[in-house]
Design a protein around this motif. Structure first.
Motif, PDB file in Angstrom:
ATOM      1  N   MET A 176       0.827  -1.215   0.000  1.00 36.14           N
ATOM      2  CA  MET A 176       0.000   0.000   0.000  1.00 36.14           C
ATOM      3  C   MET A 176       0.853   1.253   0.000  1.00 36.14           C
ATOM      4  O   MET A 176       0.712   2.144  -0.827  1.00 36.14           O
ATOM      5  N   LYS A 177       1.816   1.306   0.956  1.00 42.29           N
ATOM      6  CA  LYS A 177       2.639   2.513   1.009  1.00 42.29           C
ATOM      7  C   LYS A 177       3.512   2.623  -0.240  1.00 42.29           C
ATOM      8  O   LYS A 177       3.804   3.709  -0.712  1.00 42.29           O
ATOM      9  N   ILE A 178       3.880   1.465  -0.802  1.00 42.85           N
ATOM     10  CA  ILE A 178       4.685   1.502  -2.027  1.00 42.85           C
ATOM     11  C   ILE A 178       3.866   2.072  -3.165  1.00 42.85           C
ATOM     12  O   ILE A 178       4.343   2.906  -3.947  1.00 42.85           O
ATOM     13  N   PHE A 179       2.592   1.689  -3.229  1.00 43.07           N
ATOM     14  CA  PHE A 179       1.731   2.203  -4.292  1.00 43.07           C
ATOM     15  C   PHE A 179       1.543   3.714  -4.144  1.00 43.07           C
ATOM     16  O   PHE A 179       1.624   4.471  -5.120  1.00 43.07           O
ATOM     17  N   VAL A 180       1.300   4.177  -2.906  1.00 44.52           N
ATOM     18  CA  VAL A 180       1.098   5.613  -2.690  1.00 44.52           C
ATOM     19  C   VAL A 180       2.352   6.396  -3.088  1.00 44.52           C
ATOM     20  O   VAL A 180       2.285   7.425  -3.763  1.00 44.52           O
ATOM     21  N   THR A 181       3.536   5.866  -2.699  1.00 43.06           N
ATOM     22  CA  THR A 181       4.781   6.544  -3.050  1.00 43.06           C
ATOM     23  C   THR A 181       4.962   6.593  -4.561  1.00 43.06           C
ATOM     24  O   THR A 181       5.350   7.621  -5.130  1.00 43.06           O
ATOM     25  N   TYR A 182       4.670   5.453  -5.214  1.00 42.82           N
ATOM     26  CA  TYR A 182       4.819   5.387  -6.661  1.00 42.82           C
ATOM     27  C   TYR A 182       3.925   6.426  -7.334  1.00 42.82           C
ATOM     28  O   TYR A 182       4.358   7.174  -8.198  1.00 42.82           O
ATOM     29  N   LEU A 183       2.670   6.495  -6.869  1.00 42.91           N
ATOM     30  CA  LEU A 183       1.718   7.439  -7.454  1.00 42.91           C
ATOM     31  C   LEU A 183       2.208   8.875  -7.247  1.00 42.91           C
ATOM     32  O   LEU A 183       2.196   9.700  -8.175  1.00 42.91           O
ATOM     33  N   ALA A 184       2.673   9.180  -6.022  1.00 38.64           N
ATOM     34  CA  ALA A 184       3.140  10.535  -5.743  1.00 38.64           C
ATOM     35  C   ALA A 184       4.339  10.887  -6.621  1.00 38.64           C
ATOM     36  O   ALA A 184       4.415  11.983  -7.195  1.00 38.64           O
ATOM     37  N   ALA A 185       5.293   9.951  -6.759  1.00 40.10           N
ATOM     38  CA  ALA A 185       6.467  10.208  -7.589  1.00 40.10           C
ATOM     39  C   ALA A 185       6.050  10.461  -9.038  1.00 40.10           C
ATOM     40  O   ALA A 185       6.562  11.373  -9.712  1.00 40.10           O
ATOM     41  N   PHE A 186       5.077   9.679  -9.517  1.00 42.19           N
ATOM     42  CA  PHE A 186       4.635   9.834 -10.902  1.00 42.19           C
ATOM     43  C   PHE A 186       3.937  11.178 -11.110  1.00 42.19           C
ATOM     44  O   PHE A 186       4.162  11.873 -12.108  1.00 42.19           O
ATOM     45  N   VAL A 187       3.114  11.598 -10.134  1.00 43.24           N
ATOM     46  CA  VAL A 187       2.424  12.893 -10.262  1.00 43.24           C
ATOM     47  C   VAL A 187       3.441  14.029 -10.278  1.00 43.24           C
ATOM     48  O   VAL A 187       3.343  14.968 -11.079  1.00 43.24           O
ATOM     49  N   VAL A 188       4.465  13.946  -9.400  1.00 43.49           N
ATOM     50  CA  VAL A 188       5.497  14.989  -9.404  1.00 43.49           C
ATOM     51  C   VAL A 188       6.202  15.029 -10.757  1.00 43.49           C
ATOM     52  O   VAL A 188       6.478  16.098 -11.301  1.00 43.49           O
ATOM     53  N   TRP A 189       6.469  13.859 -11.317  1.00 41.60           N
ATOM     54  CA  TRP A 189       7.104  13.809 -12.640  1.00 41.60           C
ATOM     55  C   TRP A 189       6.225  14.511 -13.678  1.00 41.60           C
ATOM     56  O   TRP A 189       6.707  15.327 -14.482  1.00 41.60           O
ATOM     57  N   LEU A 190       4.908  14.186 -13.668  1.00 42.65           N
ATOM     58  CA  LEU A 190       4.003  14.811 -14.647  1.00 42.65           C
ATOM     59  C   LEU A 190       4.008  16.320 -14.482  1.00 42.65           C
ATOM     60  O   LEU A 190       4.034  17.067 -15.462  1.00 42.65           O
ATOM     61  N   LEU A 191       3.982  16.798 -13.229  1.00 43.00           N
ATOM     62  CA  LEU A 191       3.965  18.239 -13.002  1.00 43.00           C
ATOM     63  C   LEU A 191       5.271  18.865 -13.473  1.00 43.00           C
ATOM     64  O   LEU A 191       5.279  19.965 -14.039  1.00 43.00           O
ATOM     65  N   LEU A 192       6.393  18.174 -13.235  1.00 45.23           N
ATOM     66  CA  LEU A 192       7.683  18.744 -13.606  1.00 45.23           C
ATOM     67  C   LEU A 192       7.845  18.815 -15.117  1.00 45.23           C
ATOM     68  O   LEU A 192       8.354  19.802 -15.646  1.00 45.23           O
ATOM     69  N   THR A 193       7.408  17.769 -15.823  1.00 43.40           N
ATOM     70  CA  THR A 193       7.569  17.824 -17.290  1.00 43.40           C
ATOM     71  C   THR A 193       6.454  18.635 -17.925  1.00 43.40           C
ATOM     72  O   THR A 193       6.651  19.248 -18.963  1.00 43.40           O
ATOM     73  N   TRP A 194       5.265  18.646 -17.265  1.00 44.88           N
ATOM     74  CA  TRP A 194       4.125  19.417 -17.754  1.00 44.88           C
ATOM     75  C   TRP A 194       3.811  19.112 -19.209  1.00 44.88           C
ATOM     76  O   TRP A 194       3.635  20.007 -20.029  1.00 44.88           O
ATOM     77  N   SER A 195       3.811  17.810 -19.557  1.00 45.78           N
ATOM     78  CA  SER A 195       3.374  17.446 -20.896  1.00 45.78           C
ATOM     79  C   SER A 195       2.841  16.017 -20.828  1.00 45.78           C
ATOM     80  O   SER A 195       3.249  15.228 -19.977  1.00 45.78           O
ATOM     81  N   LEU A 196       1.888  15.691 -21.724  1.00 43.93           N
ATOM     82  CA  LEU A 196       1.312  14.353 -21.737  1.00 43.93           C
ATOM     83  C   LEU A 196       1.797  13.576 -22.961  1.00 43.93           C
ATOM     84  O   LEU A 196       1.148  12.631 -23.405  1.00 43.93           O
ATOM     85  N   ASP A 197       2.932  13.979 -23.487  1.00 49.15           N
ATOM     86  CA  ASP A 197       3.546  13.266 -24.587  1.00 49.15           C
ATOM     87  C   ASP A 197       3.829  11.824 -24.163  1.00 49.15           C
ATOM     88  O   ASP A 197       4.364  11.587 -23.070  1.00 49.15           O
TER      89      ASP A 197
END
Lengths: 162, 115
Positions: A1-22
């Motif tokens: 569970m905590k691994i999934f939450v961390t993974y999701l958070a890391a992925f969201v930060v990545w999306l925000l940092l790149t700011w593209s859905l390519d």
């Protein structure tokens, strides 16, 4: 569970940092989030023992943000006053205060909050005790010191993290 | 919006300046860390939030906000590590200080033994 939450958070930060859905960016993000979750698996933050997604926690956290910024602004005006005053009015010392918080994450947040609020800087956390460098030691009574330094945030952080 | 951003950036620069004056005027590393951490954290965060207001919510603005959150989390942690490290390697407090519980407790050693 905590691994999934961390993974999701890391992925969201990545999306925000790149700011593209390519598609290439998203694929790279999935891989990088997996890698960073794997590398930090030993130091991941544990979820709270009971009801980790209870809305009350998040409401208290929203309340914590303005309180924190208000104290931080006061801290800055306090430092500005002390360094601009011709005589530099300080009475520094390291004091020892006790906290009731039990979890590592809440102690971390408490230590960070103390560091960013007026005149105090956490030097070390040992068990239930925090060693705090205080720029203007106004009392030598440990009870009073605990009340002034710790209780501002302890109550809120208890609701959020414990 | 860009006016709000410029005001935030200007105020942030002023707070950064206070932090730097504190670095020069305060007597020992612990007091200097106090000034450096508080003023530079808020000042830099205000500059970054100002950038976000100035550019709007695009790639740059979002990056600036994320950087502000990272600084809020890492700057006090870094100050904590510096203060603890200097104390453990024997950097004394300024002679005008009014007590050092951390040294009296041998850097937390006694509490460790009790526990």
């Amino acid at each position: 569970m905590k691994i999934f939450v961390t993974y999701l958070a890391a992925f969201v930060v990545w999306l925000l940092l790149t700011w593209s859905l390519d598609p290439q960016e998203v694929l790279a993000g999935l891989a990088v989030a997996a890698l960073s979750t794997y590398l930090t698996r030993d130091i991941l933050v544990e979820l709270p023992p009971s009801r980790p997604f209870h809305p009350k926690r998040y409401i208290w956290f929203l309340y914590y943000i303005p309180v924190f910024f208000w104290h931080m602004l006061r801290a800055n005006l306090d430092v500005a006053y002390r360094v601009l005053h011709p005589e530099v009015p300080i009475r520094p010392g390291i004091v020892k205060v006790r906290t009731n918080l039990k979890r590592e994450i809440s102690k971390t947040m408490l230590a960070n909050s103390i560091t960013l609020t007026p005149g105090t800087l956490t030097v070390d956390v040992v068990g239930d005790f925090l060693y705090v460098h205080w720029i203007n030691v106004s009392t030598h009574d440990p009870e009073e010191q605990t009340r002034i330094i710790v209780s501002r945030f302890e109550r809120i952080l208890k609701e959020v993290f414990e | 919006m860009s006016e709000i951003g410029l005001v935030l950036i200007s105020v942030g620069v002023v707070f950064d300046l206070f932090g730097c004056i504190g670095l020069v005027r305060l007597p020992d590393i612990y007091n200097r860390l106090q000034a450096a951490t508080k003023c530079v954290t808020l000042g830099t965060c205000m500059i970054l939030i100002g950038v976000a207001f100035y550019t709007g919510l695009d790639a740059i603005g979002v990056k600036a906000i994320i950087c502000a959150v990272f600084i809020l989390l890492t700057s006090p942690t870094g100050a904590h590590a510096l203060a603890r490290g200097s104390h453990r390697s024997g950097v004394p407090l300024w002679e005008g200080s009014v007590g050092d519980k951390y040294r009296e407790d041998k850097e937390g050693g006694e509490v460790h033994e009790e526990a």
